[in-house]
Design a protein around this motif. Structure first.
Motif, PDB file in Angstrom:
ATOM      1  N   HIS A 280       0.836  -1.200   0.000  1.00 39.39           N
ATOM      2  CA  HIS A 280       0.000   0.000   0.000  1.00 39.39           C
ATOM      3  C   HIS A 280       0.872   1.252   0.000  1.00 39.39           C
ATOM      4  CE1 HIS A 280      -2.224   3.289   2.055  1.00 39.39           C
ATOM      5  NE2 HIS A 280      -3.124   2.950   1.156  1.00 39.39           N
ATOM      6  N   SER A 281       1.972   1.214   0.762  1.00 35.72           N
ATOM      7  CA  SER A 281       2.889   2.361   0.788  1.00 35.72           C
ATOM      8  C   SER A 281       3.488   2.616  -0.592  1.00 35.72           C
ATOM      9  CB  SER A 281       4.008   2.120   1.804  1.00 35.72           C
ATOM     10  OG  SER A 281       3.487   1.978   3.103  1.00 35.72           O
ATOM     11  N   LEU A 282       3.832   1.544  -1.306  1.00 40.89           N
ATOM     12  CA  LEU A 282       4.379   1.696  -2.660  1.00 40.89           C
ATOM     13  C   LEU A 282       3.355   2.290  -3.611  1.00 40.89           C
ATOM     14  CD1 LEU A 282       6.433  -1.603  -3.067  1.00 40.89           C
ATOM     15  CD2 LEU A 282       7.339   0.718  -3.240  1.00 40.89           C
ATOM     16  N   VAL A 283       2.123   1.762  -3.575  1.00 42.88           N
ATOM     17  CA  VAL A 283       1.073   2.286  -4.450  1.00 42.88           C
ATOM     18  C   VAL A 283       0.807   3.748  -4.120  1.00 42.88           C
ATOM     19  CG1 VAL A 283      -1.358   2.097  -5.094  1.00 42.88           C
ATOM     20  CG2 VAL A 283       0.023   0.031  -4.811  1.00 42.88           C
ATOM     21  N   ALA A 284       0.709   4.062  -2.814  1.00 41.55           N
ATOM     22  CA  ALA A 284       0.459   5.442  -2.402  1.00 41.55           C
ATOM     23  C   ALA A 284       1.596   6.360  -2.843  1.00 41.55           C
ATOM     24  CB  ALA A 284       0.276   5.510  -0.890  1.00 41.55           C
ATOM     25  N   ALA A 285       2.834   5.851  -2.801  1.00 45.10           N
ATOM     26  CA  ALA A 285       3.982   6.663  -3.214  1.00 45.10           C
ATOM     27  C   ALA A 285       3.908   6.994  -4.704  1.00 45.10           C
ATOM     28  CB  ALA A 285       5.277   5.924  -2.900  1.00 45.10           C
ATOM     29  N   TYR A 286       3.632   5.993  -5.531  1.00 42.78           N
ATOM     30  CA  TYR A 286       3.535   6.242  -6.972  1.00 42.78           C
ATOM     31  C   TYR A 286       2.355   7.162  -7.298  1.00 42.78           C
ATOM     32  CZ  TYR A 286       7.054   2.634  -7.894  1.00 42.78           C
ATOM     33  OH  TYR A 286       8.222   1.912  -7.948  1.00 42.78           O
ATOM     34  N   VAL A 287       1.239   6.952  -6.616  1.00 46.56           N
ATOM     35  CA  VAL A 287       0.070   7.813  -6.846  1.00 46.56           C
ATOM     36  C   VAL A 287       0.384   9.244  -6.431  1.00 46.56           C
ATOM     37  CG1 VAL A 287      -2.274   8.312  -6.070  1.00 46.56           C
ATOM     38  CG2 VAL A 287      -1.641   5.973  -6.701  1.00 46.56           C
ATOM     39  N   GLY A 288       1.014   9.391  -5.261  1.00 45.99           N
ATOM     40  CA  GLY A 288       1.350  10.732  -4.789  1.00 45.99           C
ATOM     41  C   GLY A 288       2.321  11.454  -5.698  1.00 45.99           C
ATOM     42  N   GLU A 293       0.927   5.038 -13.907  1.00 44.49           N
ATOM     43  CA  GLU A 293       1.318   3.865 -14.700  1.00 44.49           C
ATOM     44  C   GLU A 293       2.041   2.851 -13.823  1.00 44.49           C
ATOM     45  OE1 GLU A 293       3.935   2.659 -18.670  1.00 44.49           O
ATOM     46  OE2 GLU A 293       3.816   4.748 -18.012  1.00 44.49           O
ATOM     47  N   MET A 294       3.002   3.305 -13.011  1.00 41.94           N
ATOM     48  CA  MET A 294       3.717   2.400 -12.121  1.00 41.94           C
ATOM     49  C   MET A 294       2.776   1.806 -11.077  1.00 41.94           C
ATOM     50  SD  MET A 294       6.935   2.026 -12.935  1.00 41.94           S
ATOM     51  CE  MET A 294       7.803   1.561 -11.454  1.00 41.94           C
ATOM     52  N   ALA A 295       1.856   2.620 -10.570  1.00 47.66           N
ATOM     53  CA  ALA A 295       0.895   2.113  -9.593  1.00 47.66           C
ATOM     54  C   ALA A 295       0.025   1.025 -10.222  1.00 47.66           C
ATOM     55  CB  ALA A 295       0.033   3.264  -9.067  1.00 47.66           C
ATOM     56  N   GLU A 296      -0.391   1.236 -11.469  1.00 48.32           N
ATOM     57  CA  GLU A 296      -1.207   0.238 -12.158  1.00 48.32           C
ATOM     58  C   GLU A 296      -0.427  -1.056 -12.385  1.00 48.32           C
ATOM     59  OE1 GLU A 296      -4.155   3.058 -14.871  1.00 48.32           O
ATOM     60  OE2 GLU A 296      -2.118   2.604 -15.548  1.00 48.32           O
ATOM     61  N   ILE A 297       0.841  -0.927 -12.760  1.00 50.74           N
ATOM     62  CA  ILE A 297       1.680  -2.118 -12.984  1.00 50.74           C
ATOM     63  C   ILE A 297       1.769  -2.945 -11.705  1.00 50.74           C
ATOM     64  CG2 ILE A 297       4.053  -2.877 -13.397  1.00 50.74           C
ATOM     65  CD1 ILE A 297       4.312  -0.497 -15.351  1.00 50.74           C
ATOM     66  N   LEU A 298       1.968  -2.266 -10.586  1.00 48.31           N
ATOM     67  CA  LEU A 298       2.100  -2.970  -9.315  1.00 48.31           C
ATOM     68  C   LEU A 298       0.786  -3.652  -8.924  1.00 48.31           C
ATOM     69  CD1 LEU A 298       3.598  -3.725  -6.761  1.00 48.31           C
ATOM     70  CD2 LEU A 298       3.166  -1.427  -5.858  1.00 48.31           C
ATOM     71  N   VAL A 299      -0.327  -2.925  -9.025  1.00 52.84           N
ATOM     72  CA  VAL A 299      -1.623  -3.494  -8.642  1.00 52.84           C
ATOM     73  C   VAL A 299      -1.986  -4.659  -9.562  1.00 52.84           C
ATOM     74  CG1 VAL A 299      -4.092  -3.025  -8.441  1.00 52.84           C
ATOM     75  CG2 VAL A 299      -2.431  -1.346  -7.607  1.00 52.84           C
ATOM     76  N   ILE A 360      -5.653  -0.761  -1.093  1.00 51.95           N
ATOM     77  CA  ILE A 360      -4.761  -0.547  -2.243  1.00 51.95           C
ATOM     78  C   ILE A 360      -5.572  -0.104  -3.460  1.00 51.95           C
ATOM     79  CG2 ILE A 360      -3.266  -1.750  -3.892  1.00 51.95           C
ATOM     80  CD1 ILE A 360      -2.165  -3.376  -1.567  1.00 51.95           C
ATOM     81  N   TYR A 361      -6.687  -0.789  -3.717  1.00 49.56           N
ATOM     82  CA  TYR A 361      -7.534  -0.389  -4.838  1.00 49.56           C
ATOM     83  C   TYR A 361      -8.033   1.053  -4.667  1.00 49.56           C
ATOM     84  CZ  TYR A 361      -7.990  -4.965  -7.167  1.00 49.56           C
ATOM     85  OH  TYR A 361      -7.746  -6.115  -7.884  1.00 49.56           O
ATOM     86  N   THR A 362      -8.452   1.388  -3.458  1.00 46.86           N
ATOM     87  CA  THR A 362      -8.990   2.730  -3.206  1.00 46.86           C
ATOM     88  C   THR A 362      -7.925   3.796  -3.391  1.00 46.86           C
ATOM     89  OG1 THR A 362     -10.578   1.793  -1.633  1.00 46.86           O
ATOM     90  CG2 THR A 362     -10.190   4.169  -1.526  1.00 46.86           C
ATOM     91  N   THR A 363      -6.685   3.483  -3.005  1.00 48.63           N
ATOM     92  CA  THR A 363      -5.595   4.443  -3.204  1.00 48.63           C
ATOM     93  C   THR A 363      -5.366   4.702  -4.691  1.00 48.63           C
ATOM     94  OG1 THR A 363      -4.526   3.751  -1.149  1.00 48.63           O
ATOM     95  CG2 THR A 363      -3.164   4.908  -2.754  1.00 48.63           C
ATOM     96  N   LEU A 364      -5.386   3.649  -5.497  1.00 49.51           N
ATOM     97  CA  LEU A 364      -5.265   3.828  -6.944  1.00 49.51           C
ATOM     98  C   LEU A 364      -6.448   4.624  -7.476  1.00 49.51           C
ATOM     99  CD1 LEU A 364      -3.896   3.250  -9.653  1.00 49.51           C
ATOM    100  CD2 LEU A 364      -5.071   1.030  -9.705  1.00 49.51           C
ATOM    101  N   MET A 365      -7.628   4.346  -6.940  1.00 46.81           N
ATOM    102  CA  MET A 365      -8.824   5.075  -7.353  1.00 46.81           C
ATOM    103  C   MET A 365      -8.695   6.567  -7.055  1.00 46.81           C
ATOM    104  SD  MET A 365     -12.736   4.445  -6.082  1.00 46.81           S
ATOM    105  CE  MET A 365     -12.834   2.777  -6.769  1.00 46.81           C
ATOM    106  N   LYS A 366      -8.106   6.910  -5.917  1.00 41.21           N
ATOM    107  CA  LYS A 366      -7.903   8.324  -5.588  1.00 41.21           C
ATOM    108  C   LYS A 366      -6.967   8.985  -6.601  1.00 41.21           C
ATOM    109  CE  LYS A 366      -8.757   7.926  -0.623  1.00 41.21           C
ATOM    110  NZ  LYS A 366      -8.179   7.975   0.748  1.00 41.21           N
ATOM    111  N   GLY A 367      -5.989   8.218  -7.080  1.00 42.17           N
ATOM    112  CA  GLY A 367      -5.117   8.761  -8.125  1.00 42.17           C
ATOM    113  C   GLY A 367      -5.895   9.085  -9.377  1.00 42.17           C
TER     114      GLY A 367
END
Length: 718
Positions: A280-288, A293-299, A360-367
């Protein structure tokens, strides 16, 4: 062995006999305990306490404490009056039991004991166990400032707090500066001990290091983060998953996207299993950092159950240039990271498959939401709704979807999400309703906002201070200050404490409706409220209420109060004053204001008020006043300031003003010679201003310069 122990079981109770007690180290007095409620007054007996009575009360208090009858013990303690106090053992045990209860009343009683001892300079009557437990309970109750003061009191009398006590306080401090100061103070006192082995219970553990590292990460403080991290091996501590999660957040905060995957690789190399929060920290970091694109690759890799996530991220991570590597090489070395991109070595694999959860999904959604990708938001929601595990949408997910719809102005669809939440048995919370309320108020749909308030009450959800602030702000949009006041009074009648936003929003309502006296009354109420800090935003709101009507003298008195309160006028202050001068038609005041601003534009090297960087609105207003009043020298000074700050002056507007108002200046043939001489410098300034405008003038073909004018010229002279 001399030691103490903090435990939740009050039957285990040991009194400190630390070596520090025999050699106390004087320290700075701790901060006050103003955050806690006023303690109840002690009930004093009518007669003076005698020594025999003191002995009896001590026995009574000790018996009550032994039987764990804390309320009875408190009643016994209240019988001690004036300088009489229970024994140190009874005092410490009573504070421990009150701290262990942890209720607001119990903590207030415990702090009243501490305050009494502080007044008599007898804090040392409490042992380290009691003070440490009280500090920890106070911090967990949401009062970090008084908790911090207890820790510093302990250090000042020679007690070393248990690591669980001081780390609990450290983790809840709001500013990194306070966290670092406490951490270094503890280490300093540890280093002063002649027998460090006896004080091992105070040594920082991994949780304590994580707390201070988190403070550094939140502040983006690279120097202290690296320095603190490098100290862990000295205490024989090994970073855990939380440590590396904090490191991920740290690199996101300092915008080092290329180092994020290196942290995950470091975890795997050190045999530290990642947790769900790591991903989640990684996804949040890429989104922030805006790299969806990187967040999507990870998810996507997680949803497919892939274990070669490091290789996927490494392949698409930006390469570090030689110059960038030189900048961060020492930091990478200190943190033990590898960014060599060695393709010959076997890729590091995750120990197992990690599937994305709803967070994790919600964090990507916020992006997606922040980038306005509404279709992707809705597609991701549909994907989540099809899941049968922990990745199903929750109230945070649906609130994110509602927020995305509200941002696009699709209020009907946003409102319909409440029904969808109900059908999936996901209750809407107050945050969801507040998002909808804000959408209706922003679109000036106050009737629908009021209907939504009714729906909230039917659902058993009470409005909070945020809800009322939204409604009050909505009333400003429709210029209904009476309704705004009604909401404000309703909020207070329900026992909801107004926030700073509540006060300033209501002041804004009265200011926009031309009622500065009512705005002033609200401001006075805010000054009396001890829970609210009056800042420059509030002062400027009050000032603007008078400046809107051109009440310049009243505005000047407010600015004087601002300075008397130790605050410094800012851009908003000067902007409001400039508008008031324009409305009141006081061009002479514009000259005084410009002189003050001009001085603030200079960097005084730390002396006096901080330097000011004027904006376009302020300078345009002052230039307009000066041109209309024929103060051409000052107008040229302002023009120079605008150009130095990269602001393009509106020559077309100033040319129009000059032609309409001043084209026949200095054309009188009947003025006396003395009068013509007095006006010569003003005429030269006017000709230079005409040259700047591109109008025919006597300086045509040469450059205008401010230096050619006499600095003592008074532009107000005729």
């Amino acid at each position: 062995m001399d030691c103490y122990f903090i435990t939740s079981c009050m039957d285990c109770y040991f009194i400190t006999s630390s070596p520090f007690l025999r050699n106390p180290v004087p320290r700075t007095p701790p901060p006050s305990l103003s955050h806690l409620p006023t303690p109840p007054k002690c009930v004093a007996p009518s007669a003076t306490t005698t020594p025999s009575n003191t002995l009896y009360l001590n026995k009574q208090l000790s018996a009550a404490l032994k039987d764990r009858q804390t309320d009875k013990a408190w009643t016994s303690y209240q019988q001690f009056i004036d300088a009489e106090l229970p024994s140190s053992t009874c005092l410490s045990r009573l504070v421990c039991q009150l701290a262990y209860q942890g209720t607001p009343l119990a903590l207030t009683r415990a702090h009243s004991i501490l305050s009494r001892l502080r007044k008599q300079q007898l804090v040392h009557r409490l042992d380290a166990n009691a003070l440490g437990l009280l500090a920890m309970a106070t911090a967990k109750a949401g009062h970090p400032t008084p908790a911090l003061s207890i820790i510093y009191s302990m250090l000042s009398i020679g007690h070393l707090p248990h690591v669980k006590a001081w780390s609990a306080v450290l983790s809840r401090l709001s500013t990194p500066r306070d966290a670092l100061k406490l951490f270094h103070s503890i280490l300093e006192h540890l280093s002063l001990s002649p027998e460090p082995a006896l004080l091992s219970l105070s040594y920082p553990d991994v949780a304590a290091f994580n707390a201070v590292l988190n403070a550094c990460a939140n502040a983006g403080d690279a120097v202290n983060f690296v320095e603190i991290f490098s100290r862990m091996p000295k205490f024989e501590l090994i970073p855990d998953a939380l440590t590396y999660n904090i490191m991920i957040k740290f690199f996101a905060r300092i915008e080092r996207k290329e180092l994020l995957v290196a942290v995950l690789e470091k975890m795997l190399a050190m045999k530290v299993a990642p947790c769900a929060t790591s991903f989640h920290s990684l996804v949040a970091a890429y989104v922030g950092l805006g790299d969806l694109e990187m967040a999507e690759i990870l998810v996507r890799a997680m949803s497919e159950g892939r274990q070669d996530v490091c290789a996927l991220l490494r392949e698409r991570s930006p390469r570090t240039t030689a110059m960038e590597f030189d900048e961060i090489s020492s930091m990478i070395e200190s943190l033990g990271l590898d960014i060599s991109h060695d393709s010959s070595s076997a890729p590091l694999l995750l120990p197992k498959s990690y599937h994305p959860d709803s967070r994790i999904y919600t964090t990507l959604m916020k992006g997606y939401m922040h980038q306005g990708r509404l279709n992707d938001v809705m597609d991701l929601l549909e994907t989540m709704e099809k899941q049968r595990d922990s990745s199903q949408p929750d109230e945070v997910t649906y609130t994110t979807v509602v927020t995305a719809l509200v941002r696009e102005g699709l209020m009907d669809r946003a409102r319909a999400m409440l029904s969808e939440m109900a059908s999936r048995k996901v209750p809407a919370n107050r945050v969801t309703y507040n998002v909808l309320l804000k959408g209706y108020c922003r679109l000036v749909q106050m009737k629908k906002a009021e209907a939504l308030v009714g729906d909230m009450k039917e659902a058993g959800i009470e409005l909070d201070v945020v809800s009322y602030n939204i409604l009050i702000d909505g009333c400003i949009v429709i210029d209904d200050s009476a309704k705004a006041l009604s909401y404000f009074n309703e909020m207070r009648s329900k026992g909801i404490a107004p926030s700073k936003i509540s006060y300033t929003t209501l002041m804004k309502a009265f200011a926009s409706s031309g009622k500065p006296k009512l705005a002033s009354k609200v401001f006075d109420e805010m000054l009396k409220d001890p829970r609210v800090e009056v800042d420059m935003v509030a002062w400027n709101m009050l000032l603007d209420a008078y400046c809107r009507l051109g009440l310049f003298e009243e505005a000047k008195s407010i600015v004087l109060r601002i300075k008397e309160n130790g605050m410094v006028p800012d851009l908003a202050t000067y902007g409001s004053l400039a508008n008031a001068i324009a409305i009141a038609r006081k061009p002479g005041e514009a000259l005084l204001l410009w002189n003050e601003i001009k001085e603030r534009c200079k960097d005084g090297g730390g002396e006096g008020p901080p330097p000011l960087k004027p904006d376009e609105g302020l300078l345009n207003t002052l230039a307009d006043i000066c041109v209309r009043s024929a103060f051409f020298k000052k107008a040229l000074e302002i023009v120079v300031c605008m150009e130095e700050n990269g602001i393009a002056p509106n020559k077309t507007k100033f040319k129009r003003i000059y032609v309409e108002m001043h084209s026949r200046m200095f054309t009188s043939q009947h003025a006396s010679k003395a009068r013509r001489d007095r006006r010569s410098d003003r005429k030269r300034a006017a000709e230079a201003f005409k040259f700047w405008l591109g109008l025919p003038n006597s300086y045509y073909g040469s450059e205008w310069r401010l230096e050619q004018f006499n600095g003592n010229v008074n532009e107000g002279d005729d």
